[in-house]
Design a protein around this motif. Sequence first.
Motif, PDB file in Angstrom:
ATOM      1  N   LEU A   1       0.860  -1.188   0.000  1.00  0.00           N
ATOM      2  CA  LEU A   1       0.000   0.000   0.000  1.00  0.00           C
ATOM      3  C   LEU A   1       0.891   1.230   0.000  1.00  0.00           C
ATOM      4  O   LEU A   1       2.044   1.170   0.435  1.00  0.00           O
ATOM      5  CB  LEU A   1      -0.882   0.049   1.246  1.00  0.00           C
ATOM      6  CG  LEU A   1      -1.906  -1.064   1.412  1.00  0.00           C
ATOM      7  CD1 LEU A   1      -2.654  -0.888   2.727  1.00  0.00           C
ATOM      8  CD2 LEU A   1      -2.888  -1.083   0.240  1.00  0.00           C
TER       9      LEU A   1
ATOM     10  N   TYR B   1      -8.354   2.940  -7.066  1.00  0.00           N
ATOM     11  CA  TYR B   1      -8.081   1.546  -6.713  1.00  0.00           C
ATOM     12  C   TYR B   1      -9.198   0.605  -7.156  1.00  0.00           C
ATOM     13  O   TYR B   1      -9.298  -0.518  -6.700  1.00  0.00           O
ATOM     14  CB  TYR B   1      -7.901   1.391  -5.190  1.00  0.00           C
ATOM     15  CG  TYR B   1      -7.145   2.524  -4.525  1.00  0.00           C
ATOM     16  CD1 TYR B   1      -5.796   2.727  -4.821  1.00  0.00           C
ATOM     17  CD2 TYR B   1      -7.765   3.383  -3.630  1.00  0.00           C
ATOM     18  CE1 TYR B   1      -5.093   3.760  -4.221  1.00  0.00           C
ATOM     19  CE2 TYR B   1      -7.062   4.424  -3.034  1.00  0.00           C
ATOM     20  CZ  TYR B   1      -5.739   4.598  -3.337  1.00  0.00           C
ATOM     21  OH  TYR B   1      -5.054   5.620  -2.744  1.00  0.00           O
TER      22      TYR B   1
ATOM     23  N   ARG C   1      -8.478   2.110   1.547  1.00  0.00           N
ATOM     24  CA  ARG C   1      -8.406   1.783   0.115  1.00  0.00           C
ATOM     25  C   ARG C   1      -9.617   0.977  -0.333  1.00  0.00           C
ATOM     26  O   ARG C   1     -10.167   1.195  -1.404  1.00  0.00           O
ATOM     27  CB  ARG C   1      -7.130   0.997  -0.211  1.00  0.00           C
ATOM     28  CG  ARG C   1      -5.834   1.649   0.224  1.00  0.00           C
ATOM     29  CD  ARG C   1      -5.632   3.055  -0.304  1.00  0.00           C
ATOM     30  NE  ARG C   1      -4.272   3.514  -0.072  1.00  0.00           N
ATOM     31  CZ  ARG C   1      -3.837   4.068   1.069  1.00  0.00           C
ATOM     32  NH1 ARG C   1      -4.654   4.285   2.087  1.00  0.00           N
ATOM     33  NH2 ARG C   1      -2.567   4.449   1.186  1.00  0.00           N
TER      34      ARG C   1
END
Length: 349
Positions: free
Chosen positions: A184, A241, A336
């Motif tokens: 990440l 994402y 995310r």
Amino acid sequence: MNTIQWTVDKNELKSSSYPHIQQAASLLQQDEVVAFPTETVYGLGANAYSDKAVTKIFQAKGRPSDNPLIVHISNKKQLTELVDNIPAHAEKLMDKCWPGPLTIIFSKKNNVSQYVTAGLDTIAIRMPDHPVALALIEESGLPLAAPSANLSGKPSPTTAKHVVDDLDGKIAGIVDGGQTGVGLESTVVDCTTEIPIILRPGGITKEQLEQVVGEVAVDPALASENIELKPKSPGMKYTHYAPIAPLYMVEGDVDYLQHLVDKSRSEGKIVGVLSTEEHIARLSADVVLSVGTRTDLATVAVNLYEKLRQFNETNVDIIYSESFPAVGVGAAIMNRLNKAAGYKVLKSE
Ligand code: TXA
Ligand code: MG
């Protein structure tokens, strides 16, 4: 454009692979853009001083011009060329966390390309903890502006193959240094305020920052109930994402998740599930992928973007994902996933 690819073993930089670094650095000096590995995700680097070079990043990614870039440095001397002032808490954070997955926001000197900072009077800087990234910055002699090396909106790349899938033919080169470590992006922390504020959760946790500087705040716009607030980090306002099929976060037990899958399948949908080692054997759907183990969320961070990309190679119509506790690295994982899901959450009664 022909995209050159070099393979560099990060443990053998001093010997045979070094000419590759020199070639990549030379392209950067000529205002070309080159993708390279960091400990978080792959970055797409360009000379931070050059309008021409930085413009190429935005073009290759299809990135909105109001989203500023992080400048990557390899030594502290470069920092003093870029920033106006180094607050005491920033100094402490750098000592403890650099090189590493922490990006610090400073008030800027006016020398990098205006496109790097997108009209802000601050600048985001980090020193990556990856021998290939550090060697490339040193060899080029340049601070490198570098966003994640994905097409805008897609999951960040954790392998060179992901970069090829998104950007082959659009950039001058890719340095393949293997899979990235954290998986990440870096934590972004604003140090221009008295109390540092986390603008993006990431590889370094809030708890780790607090051990170094005491109180740390979190931008209220990051809380999922505040999606109407404007985040202080421009990039956090975009949907990101995201896999192609709609993604839903599921809060509940395995039986509830299976119930949702069964319901969608009875409606004729092809269903994917983002699951974990602990639960995968108990779930039945068209595509079930394990992202890691719930007992070690670092494994989930490492695999998350790869698994989101894998769903794009299937024909699923809908994806259900397990949820994770938003503490430690779980805060970044849930940030995310919630963004990838567009904040769609299904809760059991
Ligand atoms: O781990 C990482 O940080 C990776 C690797 C390549 O270093 N880079 C990365 O860059 O994730 P990017 O461009 O995908 O995300 C940068 C984030 C965006 O949310 C952007 O809005 C924010 O940092 N940012 C950049 N400059 C800023 C500034 N001056 N103030 C507030 N936020 C800023
Ligand atoms: Mg990005």
